[in-house]
Design a protein around this motif. Sequence first.
Motif, PDB file in Angstrom:
ATOM      1  N   VAL A 166       6.259   5.084   0.850  1.00 21.94           N
ATOM      2  CA  VAL A 166       7.437   4.438  -1.269  1.00 21.94           C
ATOM      3  C   VAL A 166       8.594   4.307  -0.473  1.00 21.94           C
ATOM      4  O   VAL A 166       9.773   4.055  -1.125  1.00 21.94           O
ATOM      5  N   ILE A 176      11.642  13.244  -4.008  1.00 20.27           N
ATOM      6  CA  ILE A 176      10.472  13.452  -4.856  1.00 20.27           C
ATOM      7  C   ILE A 176      10.608  14.553  -6.627  1.00 20.27           C
ATOM      8  O   ILE A 176      10.528  14.253  -6.895  1.00 20.27           O
ATOM      9  N   LYS A 179      12.852  12.528  -7.847  1.00 17.96           N
ATOM     10  CA  LYS A 179      12.139  11.602  -8.989  1.00 17.96           C
ATOM     11  C   LYS A 179      11.000  12.455  -9.990  1.00 17.96           C
ATOM     12  O   LYS A 179      10.521  11.997 -11.491  1.00 17.96           O
ATOM     13  N   LYS A 207      -1.131   6.598  -2.831  1.00 17.96           N
ATOM     14  CA  LYS A 207      -0.856   6.093  -2.693  1.00 17.96           C
ATOM     15  C   LYS A 207      -1.287   4.802  -2.969  1.00 17.96           C
ATOM     16  O   LYS A 207      -1.105   3.672  -3.390  1.00 17.96           O
ATOM     17  N   TYR A 210       0.465   4.146  -6.331  1.00 18.16           N
ATOM     18  CA  TYR A 210       1.730   3.555  -6.401  1.00 18.16           C
ATOM     19  C   TYR A 210       1.345   1.959  -5.581  1.00 18.16           C
ATOM     20  O   TYR A 210       2.110   1.058  -6.456  1.00 18.16           O
ATOM     21  N   LYS A 215       4.462   3.898 -11.997  1.00 14.38           N
ATOM     22  CA  LYS A 215       5.566   4.872 -11.601  1.00 14.38           C
ATOM     23  C   LYS A 215       5.887   5.476 -10.839  1.00 14.38           C
ATOM     24  O   LYS A 215       4.980   6.826 -10.360  1.00 14.38           O
ATOM     25  N   LEU A 216       6.571   5.171  -9.835  1.00 14.77           N
ATOM     26  CA  LEU A 216       6.977   6.305  -8.716  1.00 14.77           C
ATOM     27  C   LEU A 216       7.506   8.201  -9.160  1.00 14.77           C
ATOM     28  O   LEU A 216       7.289   9.313  -9.051  1.00 14.77           O
ATOM     29  N   GLU A 217       7.662   7.924 -10.160  1.00 10.86           N
ATOM     30  CA  GLU A 217       8.316   9.149 -10.698  1.00 10.86           C
ATOM     31  C   GLU A 217       7.603   9.850 -11.190  1.00 10.86           C
ATOM     32  O   GLU A 217       7.728  11.188 -11.746  1.00 10.86           O
ATOM     33  N   LEU A 219       4.074  10.058 -10.502  1.00 11.87           N
ATOM     34  CA  LEU A 219       3.839  10.134  -9.614  1.00 11.87           C
ATOM     35  C   LEU A 219       4.269  11.548  -9.005  1.00 11.87           C
ATOM     36  O   LEU A 219       3.305  12.166  -8.459  1.00 11.87           O
ATOM     37  N   SER A 220       5.607  11.353  -9.069  1.00  9.37           N
ATOM     38  CA  SER A 220       6.307  12.422  -8.032  1.00  9.37           C
ATOM     39  C   SER A 220       5.455  13.543  -9.079  1.00  9.37           C
ATOM     40  O   SER A 220       5.407  15.081  -8.194  1.00  9.37           O
TER      41      SER A 220
END
Length: 328
Positions: A166, A176, A179, A207, A210, A215-217, A219-220
């Motif tokens: 990412v 991470i 996030k 992956k 994403y 949203k990366l938040e 996923l983190s």
Amino acid sequence: MVIVLGIECTAHTFGVGISRNGKILANVRDMYKPEKGGIIPMESAKHHKDVSEFVYEDSLNKAKISEKDIEVIAFSNAPGLAPCLIEGMKFAKMKAEALDVPLVPVNHCIAHLEIGKSCGAKDPILLYASGANTQIISLVSGKYRVFGETLDSGIGNFIDTFARHVGIPFPGGPEIEKKAKNGNYIELPYSIKGMDVSFSGMLTKLKRLYDSGTKLEDLSFSLQETAFAMLVESAERALAHTDKNELVLGGGVACNQRLQEMCRIMCEERGANFFCPAKEFLVDNGAMIAYTGELMFARGIKIFPKDFGKIDIAPRERTDEVEVKWRR
Ligand code: AMP
Ligand code: MG
């Protein structure tokens, strides 16, 4: 009283720590950071070579001792990246020969464990969560036995690989964690087999999610909740099976506040004590090598300059191959 200088050199960090009577006098380190992508072993080894003299001098200054005060040099000869281990060994042999002092080769994973014990734990289970290693370890019948471990990558490497996907540079773990503070839970593959864990299925799913816009938040957050729950489950089972009541955290990923919190809650719920060393002793560092070297030296483990030719690196040495003679 003996002054031990410890050298850490297994992967990305070149560190020099100094201990006397179990007390840490200095702990200096310098970390190799790749410009992009993951660690390139030869580049990391070159970094170690370039910074070694400076880190060494700085450590002596911080400890307020002179070179002549060093009585033993310990260094991490295993496990790790071969080029890095070789650079560390060369430096250790060169200094020990010049000062005419013995060397003590130390297993890096065991050093994480021993420094963890210095917080007050007597007979703990260690949850060792670092970049390359993820193991649940405890001393049983004279060896540090591995009760559970990763079947694929270490938890830190897993987090770093997702982070890189990412666009977050190495080391990805701290970013991470930031996030994750603003994320919501999404179900991810929870993979624990017996006492062992694996992360590759979760990595593939992360992956894919994403790339399709999740949203990366979120996923983190979900990565942390899922991966850490797997580690805590295995650690709890190790406590139950061995009837021990102390848990120690170690390794760079142990800097993560959420992992610490989950371990603390688990321990509280089963009436166990939880220990987590200060951050400077969680990440790779020379102090833990000096500290462990001192314990080993005190029990007669040492190699004199005339026998330095017999000392070698052991990039794949496992924690349970080492005879823990100093804890008998
Ligand atoms: P080590 O191999 O023990 O030196 O630890 C390095 C690893 O720790 C790397 O994979 C980092 O991404 C990871 N790490 C460091 N800080 C954190 C954090 N706060 N949360 C998760 N992982 C972390
Ligand atoms: Mg480590």
